[in-house]
Write a protein that holds these residues in place. Structure first.
Motif, PDB file in Angstrom:
ATOM      1  N   VAL A 447      -3.340  -2.333  -6.228  1.00 22.53           N
ATOM      2  CA  VAL A 447      -2.523  -3.344  -5.540  1.00 22.53           C
ATOM      3  C   VAL A 447      -3.377  -4.539  -5.160  1.00 22.53           C
ATOM      4  O   VAL A 447      -2.952  -5.702  -5.308  1.00 22.53           O
ATOM      5  N   PHE A 495       3.597  -3.894 -10.274  1.00 26.70           N
ATOM      6  CA  PHE A 495       3.704  -3.150  -9.023  1.00 26.70           C
ATOM      7  C   PHE A 495       4.540  -1.889  -9.273  1.00 26.70           C
ATOM      8  O   PHE A 495       5.574  -1.927  -9.929  1.00 26.70           O
ATOM      9  N   ASN A 498       5.422   4.064  -5.081  1.00 23.34           N
ATOM     10  CA  ASN A 498       4.462   4.980  -4.452  1.00 23.34           C
ATOM     11  C   ASN A 498       5.083   6.372  -4.262  1.00 23.34           C
ATOM     12  O   ASN A 498       5.190   6.902  -3.146  1.00 23.34           O
ATOM     13  N   GLN A 524       6.014  -1.117  -4.196  1.00 24.99           N
ATOM     14  CA  GLN A 524       4.814  -1.782  -3.681  1.00 24.99           C
ATOM     15  C   GLN A 524       5.039  -3.274  -3.448  1.00 24.99           C
ATOM     16  O   GLN A 524       4.589  -3.825  -2.432  1.00 24.99           O
ATOM     17  N   GLU A 528       4.571  -5.411   0.042  1.00 22.67           N
ATOM     18  CA  GLU A 528       3.573  -6.473   0.189  1.00 22.67           C
ATOM     19  C   GLU A 528       4.225  -7.817   0.531  1.00 22.67           C
ATOM     20  O   GLU A 528       3.666  -8.602   1.302  1.00 22.67           O
TER      21      GLU A 528
END
Length: 659
Positions: A447, A495, A498, A524, A528
């Motif tokens: 990331v 991305f 998770n 993700q 972010e």
């Protein structure tokens, strides 16, 4: 006194008839012929040597009448009476109205006869009487007397020998001379026209209206009439533009007799062009505002923008696709570029590709072939295997500035530039656009590397170069996205989710439709962006499609290899604007029918607000890839002909079976 039907009863001199039938008519005709010959001179024209006096006018008149008519006429002296009180006139019947129309028609025909062949009874016909005819059977002689009396004015009808006398003796003598003159003209027409009576010349009761100076016939005016849906053009122009535009001087056209009316003028203008007419005085005028937002007629001004986009919103299609370097291209790109749930095609198409096919030109030809002749490729750029193509409606290429592009490499070690960013910018009217396609570092746990790729991109993209910034006071030298009004960033951001594969598969199986909110909780990029560590100021439309990565090629199943990669939303489209609510996301989805790669194409439809601009920016001058346009259209036609031929062969083929 009056009759029961409402007509006044004449108690003065009246003409009575004692004989009826065909024999009487012949006798009258012979008598009239003899009287005409006796009264005519050498040239066949009745003349009076001396004007009739007041006392002898009636006697002179009776001399020209047949003997039978004299015998049947009785003249009584009448004492003049004061005028009666005015009374209301009764309504005319249908027969009276038709008779009046017939008299007007006859009057218009008789006024066109040759004055050399008519008598001098014009004075008695200057005022047309509107008294209705008496509906009864009468001989030709009585009909002639009635017509003569009807040709006079109402006063003449009352003063004539066949009406009620209310005037003086001089009026009676004058009317008698007029009757004799008219009757003589009728007899001459009977004698010299082969037995066919010829009416005298009739002068109109009032001067004729002036003839319009017009060369357009009624048929031409009818064919050039304005349609009903365009009748409010003048009012619309005044309301919309504050003036009525005209490419021709209406006053000059009317003065020269070129057109009939305003409708014909508008028709002439519409036959020349469908563009908004421009008045000559507007072209001759000079203004210090030329080149500014307030200038009238500016190429990028408000008036021109409102003409093409009344609501000042354009449709933009933005798509990203990781092609995985496959040589094979999809057979059909219609479902990708032209989704069926969209009613209309967009004004602009921007397609970014990561790990593009080896033949970039073939990819662009396929795009042109799919979009068709209504679109042209404004610009195309590449950075290694990163491709970006910008297509725009060909009507709009005149309002685009010069196109500039820049690239950023995020993986310097690699010989082939597979990771990095490619940016293209230009100004459309007064709104600046920036399109960036990127391919960030891959890996489930990388990331931070992806955030570094983002930061390097916004700092290293050197745009714009020559095109001026539309709002330099809100720009930052450290962030390229702040130097443009509208920014679209799309690509394979890599991305991931998770979560492990089993958990993701179970969520997908529980929600086979479009409810993917549980999956996005582990995304993700969403996490972010909410923290503000990446894509600051950007937004993303709501996601209602399944993860676009990673599929088995040619199948709808996710990775079944030994790696068992977790399905993720790696392909994304985000956007930002200097002004709030300038960009409205209409649709955000993927294209599951294209299965030539392990990624599914992702696209978004936007409505973007556009502002007017100034004419001081460097324009593209209508430039586009003409060679690509011709190749794409030619291939489009060829494919269509082949398709029709295949359908024709399929219909004509048949299977014969022998039993």
């Amino acid at each position: 006194m009056s009759t029961p039907n409402g007509f006044p009863q004449h108690s003065g001199a009246c003409v009575t008839q004692s004989m009826e039938g065909g024999a009487v008519q012949d006798l009258h005709a012979k008598k009239a012929g003899k009287a005409a010959k006796a009264a005519a001179g050498s040239n066949g024209v009745l003349t009076f040597e001396d004007p009739p006096s007041v006392g002898t006018s009636l006697n002179e008149t009776l001399k020209f009448l047949p003997d039978e008519l004299k015998a049947n006429m009785k003249i009584k002296s009448v004492t003049p009476r004061p005028p009666r009180k005015p009374r209301l006139e009764r309504a005319a019947s249908l027969d009276e109205k038709s008779w009046r129309r017939w008299r007007r028609f006859r009057t218009s025909q008789e006024s066109l006869t040759d004055p050399n062949e008519t008598s001098s009874s014009n004075g008695s016909l200057q005022e047309a009487s509107l008294s209705p005819p008496v509906r009864s059977r009468a001989s030709p002689c009585r009909q002639c007397c009635q017509e003569i009396s009807l040709h006079g004015s109402p006063d003449a009808l009352e003063a004539s020998p066949v009406g009620k006398s209310r005037g003086s003796t001089s009026d009676l003598g004058k009317r008698a001379s007029e009757i004799s003159s008219a009757f003589g003209g009728l007899l001459r027409g009977k004698a010299f026209a082969g037995g066919k009576p010829r009416l005298s010349q009739i002068m109109p009761a009032r001067p004729l209206p002036p003839v319009e100076l017009n060369v357009a016939s009624h048929t031409l005016r009818t064919s050039n009439r304005i349609d009903s849906d365009c009748l409010d053009y003048r009012h619309y122009s005044q309301h919309k533009f504050g003036r009525v535009s005209s490419s021709l001087s209406d006053t000059r056209l009317h003065g020269n007799g070129m057109v009939y009316d305003n409708c014909s003028t508008d028709s002439m203008k519409s036959t020349f062009s469908l563009l908004t007419p421009i008045r000559s005085k507007d072209v001759r005028s000079r203004s210090y505002l030329e080149g500014s937002l307030l200038a009238s007629g500016a190429l990028l001004g408000a008036e021109e923008l409102s003409r093409y986009f009344p609501d000042r919103n354009i449709g933009i299609f933005v798509a990203t696709w990781n092609m995985q370097g496959q040589k094979e291209l999809p057979v059909n790109l219609d479902d990708f570029l032209l989704p069926t749930d969209a009613d209309y095609a967009q004004d602009m198409y921007v397609i970014g590709v990561q790990e593009g096919c080896p033949d970039r030109r073939e990819w662009e030809i396929r795009l042109q072939e799919t979009l068709g002749p209504h679109y042209v490729m404004l610009y195309s750029a590449a950075h290694g295997v990163l491709y970006m193509s910008v297509f725009i409606r060909r009507d709009l290429i005149w309002f685009c500035s010069e196109v500039e592009y820049a690239t950023v490499t995020t993986r310097i070690v690699s010989q082939i530039k597979t990771k990095g960013a490619l940016g293209i910018c230009f100004t459309f009217f007064g709104t600046s656009f920036l399109f960036i396609t990127s391919h960030f570092t891959s890996g489930d746990s990388k990331v931070n590397e992806r955030k570094l790729d983002y930061n390097k991109t916004i700092q290293a993209l050197t745009l714009p170069k020559n095109v001026p910034d539309t709002n330099p006071y809100r720009s930052s030298s450290s962030d390229v996205t702040t130097r443009f009004d509208e920014v679209f960033w799309f690509g394979d951001f890599n991305f991931r989710l998770n979560k492990d594969r089993e958990t993701v598969d179970s969520i997908l199986n529980q929600n086979p439709e479009r409810d993917v909110s549980k999956l996005l909780a582990y995304d993700q990029l969403t996490s972010e962006m909410s923290r503000g560590s990446i894509f600051k100021g950007f937004q993303e439309a709501d996601i209602h499609f399944r993860p676009s990565y990673k599929f088995d090629i040619g199948k709808d199943s996710y990775d079944t290899t030994s790696k068992q990669r977790t399905p993720s939303y790696t392909d994304r489209v985000v956007y930002r604007s200097r002004y709030r609510d300038d960009i409205h996301a209409v649709k955000y989805s993927s294209c599951p029918v294209i299965k030539t790669s392990d990624h599914r194409p992702v696209f978004a439809l936007f409505r973007v607000k556009v502002r007017p601009g100034r004419d001081n920016i460097p324009l593209a001058a209508g430039q586009f890839d003409r060679e690509l346009y011709l190749i794409g259209i030619k291939r489009r036609i060829t494919r269509e002909l082949q398709k029709r031929q295949e359908q024709k062969d399929q219909k004509s083929s048949s299977v014969c079976s022998v039993s």
